[in-house]
Design a protein around this motif. Structure first.
Motif, mmCIF file in Angstrom:
data_model
loop_
_atom_site.group_PDB
_atom_site.id
_atom_site.type_symbol
_atom_site.label_atom_id
_atom_site.label_comp_id
_atom_site.label_asym_id
_atom_site.label_seq_id
_atom_site.Cartn_x
_atom_site.Cartn_y
_atom_site.Cartn_z
ATOM 1 N N UNK A 1 -43.483 1.135 -0.375
ATOM 2 C CA UNK A 1 -42.850 0.613 0.839
ATOM 3 C C UNK A 1 -41.793 -0.443 0.486
ATOM 4 N N UNK A 2 -42.123 -1.355 -0.426
ATOM 5 C CA UNK A 2 -41.195 -2.405 -0.841
ATOM 6 C C UNK A 2 -39.964 -1.795 -1.511
ATOM 7 N N UNK A 3 -40.176 -0.845 -2.421
ATOM 8 C CA UNK A 3 -39.063 -0.203 -3.132
ATOM 9 C C UNK A 3 -38.189 0.600 -2.167
ATOM 10 N N UNK B 1 -47.130 5.181 -9.761
ATOM 11 C CA UNK B 1 -48.394 5.907 -9.675
ATOM 12 C C UNK B 1 -49.564 4.954 -9.821
ATOM 13 N N UNK B 2 -50.768 5.460 -9.517
ATOM 14 C CA UNK B 2 -51.990 4.683 -9.654
ATOM 15 C C UNK B 2 -52.733 5.152 -10.887
ATOM 16 N N UNK B 3 -53.059 4.220 -11.766
ATOM 17 C CA UNK B 3 -53.881 4.504 -12.934
ATOM 18 C C UNK B 3 -55.316 4.223 -12.542
ATOM 19 N N UNK B 4 -56.159 5.232 -12.637
ATOM 20 C CA UNK B 4 -57.541 5.125 -12.164
ATOM 21 C C UNK B 4 -58.424 4.395 -13.164
ATOM 22 N N UNK B 5 -58.339 3.081 -13.153
ATOM 23 C CA UNK B 5 -59.224 2.262 -13.969
ATOM 24 C C UNK B 5 -60.167 1.496 -13.055
ATOM 25 N N UNK B 6 -60.750 0.461 -13.549
ATOM 26 C CA UNK B 6 -61.586 -0.413 -12.740
ATOM 27 C C UNK B 6 -61.079 -1.823 -12.851
ATOM 28 N N UNK B 7 -60.428 -2.396 -11.911
ATOM 29 C CA UNK B 7 -59.946 -1.768 -10.660
ATOM 30 C C UNK B 7 -58.711 -0.917 -10.945
ATOM 31 N N UNK C 1 -40.959 2.556 -20.534
ATOM 32 C CA UNK C 1 -41.407 1.246 -20.086
ATOM 33 C C UNK C 1 -42.220 1.376 -18.814
ATOM 34 N N UNK C 2 -43.428 0.860 -18.841
ATOM 35 C CA UNK C 2 -44.314 0.869 -17.685
ATOM 36 C C UNK C 2 -44.709 -0.568 -17.353
ATOM 37 N N UNK C 3 -44.782 -0.882 -16.074
ATOM 38 C CA UNK C 3 -45.125 -2.213 -15.611
ATOM 39 C C UNK C 3 -46.260 -2.117 -14.613
ATOM 40 N N UNK C 4 -47.350 -2.812 -14.866
ATOM 41 C CA UNK C 4 -48.459 -2.861 -13.918
ATOM 42 C C UNK C 4 -48.225 -3.963 -12.902
ATOM 43 N N UNK C 5 -48.566 -3.691 -11.647
ATOM 44 C CA UNK C 5 -48.447 -4.697 -10.590
ATOM 45 C C UNK C 5 -49.736 -4.748 -9.785
ATOM 46 N N UNK C 6 -49.961 -5.873 -9.133
ATOM 47 C CA UNK C 6 -51.192 -6.089 -8.372
ATOM 48 C C UNK C 6 -51.174 -5.373 -7.020
ATOM 49 N N UNK C 7 -49.994 -5.148 -6.453
ATOM 50 C CA UNK C 7 -49.876 -4.528 -5.140
ATOM 51 C C UNK C 7 -50.401 -3.090 -5.161
ATOM 52 N N UNK C 8 -50.824 -2.598 -3.997
ATOM 53 C CA UNK C 8 -51.313 -1.217 -3.890
ATOM 54 C C UNK C 8 -50.152 -0.242 -4.044
ATOM 55 N N UNK C 9 -50.481 1.015 -4.300
ATOM 56 C CA UNK C 9 -49.463 2.056 -4.427
ATOM 57 C C UNK C 9 -48.610 2.126 -3.162
ATOM 58 N N UNK C 10 -49.262 2.152 -2.010
ATOM 59 C CA UNK C 10 -48.542 2.268 -0.737
ATOM 60 C C UNK C 10 -47.614 1.085 -0.506
#
Length: 70
Positions: free
Chosen positions: A57-59, A27-33, A44-53
């Motif tokens: 797609x990769x997964x 999911x996308x967490x609506x922060x800035x950015x 366990x949650x992991x933040x990544x730089x890639x966009x949600x889409x």
């Protein structure tokens, strides 16, 4: 076991690797950015730089390749 998917850490730009079979939510967490978050079970949650889409797609591609190999 599915091939590990490579993502980028938003904090330091280093690679992080994810087993797509263990992902329960993306999911996308609506922060800035806004951050894309990959969740594994409930604890366990992991933040990544890639966009949600791009993350989905990769997964999806990794899981499809695994299914085709069975």
């Amino acid at each position: 076991m599915p091939k590990l998917c490579k993502f980028t850490s938003p904090a330091d730009g280093k690679p992080v690797y994810v087993n797509p079979a263990q992902v329960s939510v993306v999911y996308t967490f609506k922060g800035e950015p806004p951050d894309t978050i990959i969740g594994f079970r409930k604890d366990f949650m992991l933040g990544v730089r890639e966009s949600l889409e791009e993350t989905v797609k990769i997964l999806d591609k990794a899981m499809a390749e695994e299914s085709a190999g069975d």
